[in-house]
Design a protein around this motif. Structure first.
Motif, mmCIF file in Angstrom:
data_model
loop_
_atom_site.group_PDB
_atom_site.id
_atom_site.type_symbol
_atom_site.label_atom_id
_atom_site.label_comp_id
_atom_site.label_asym_id
_atom_site.label_seq_id
_atom_site.Cartn_x
_atom_site.Cartn_y
_atom_site.Cartn_z
ATOM 1 N N ASN A 89 45.637 23.406 39.926
ATOM 2 C CA ASN A 89 47.045 23.073 40.124
ATOM 3 C C ASN A 89 47.537 22.106 39.052
ATOM 4 N N LYS A 113 49.942 30.141 38.679
ATOM 5 C CA LYS A 113 49.580 29.001 39.521
ATOM 6 C C LYS A 113 49.536 29.419 40.986
ATOM 7 N N ALA A 152 46.153 29.560 43.291
ATOM 8 C CA ALA A 152 46.068 28.769 44.520
ATOM 9 C C ALA A 152 45.761 29.676 45.711
#
Length: 80
Positions: free
Chosen positions: A28, A51, A55
């Motif tokens: 992150n 991203k 995640a």
């Protein structure tokens, strides 16, 4: 399998979850820096998507490890 095997497996899986959470934090931060440095809107959008995908991948792995822990706990109970 023995009780000790399942106890060790649970401890190892908990360690794996902790490592995965740390990896998620690092990813992150890495993608946040890339987003901040990106010069074009399309570049920022691409990094944001990456991203989010990364995640989600970490979250799936963590959930899988949690299921493995529950399975090991159930197996441990069956051994008693």
């Amino acid at each position: 399998m023995s009780k000790e095997y399942y106890k060790k497996r649970i401890v190892d899986l908990r360690g794996s979850i902790a490592k995965e959470r740390e990896a998620k934090k690092k990813d992150n931060a890495y993608y946040a820096a890339l987003i901040k440095k990106a010069s074009t809107p399309s570049g920022k959008a691409t990094y944001r998507k990456s991203k989010i995908d990364r995640a989600a991948s970490h979250d799936r792995r963590i959930e899988s490890l949690k299921r493995d822990i529950e399975s090991a706990k159930a197996s441990l109970k069956r051994c008693k």
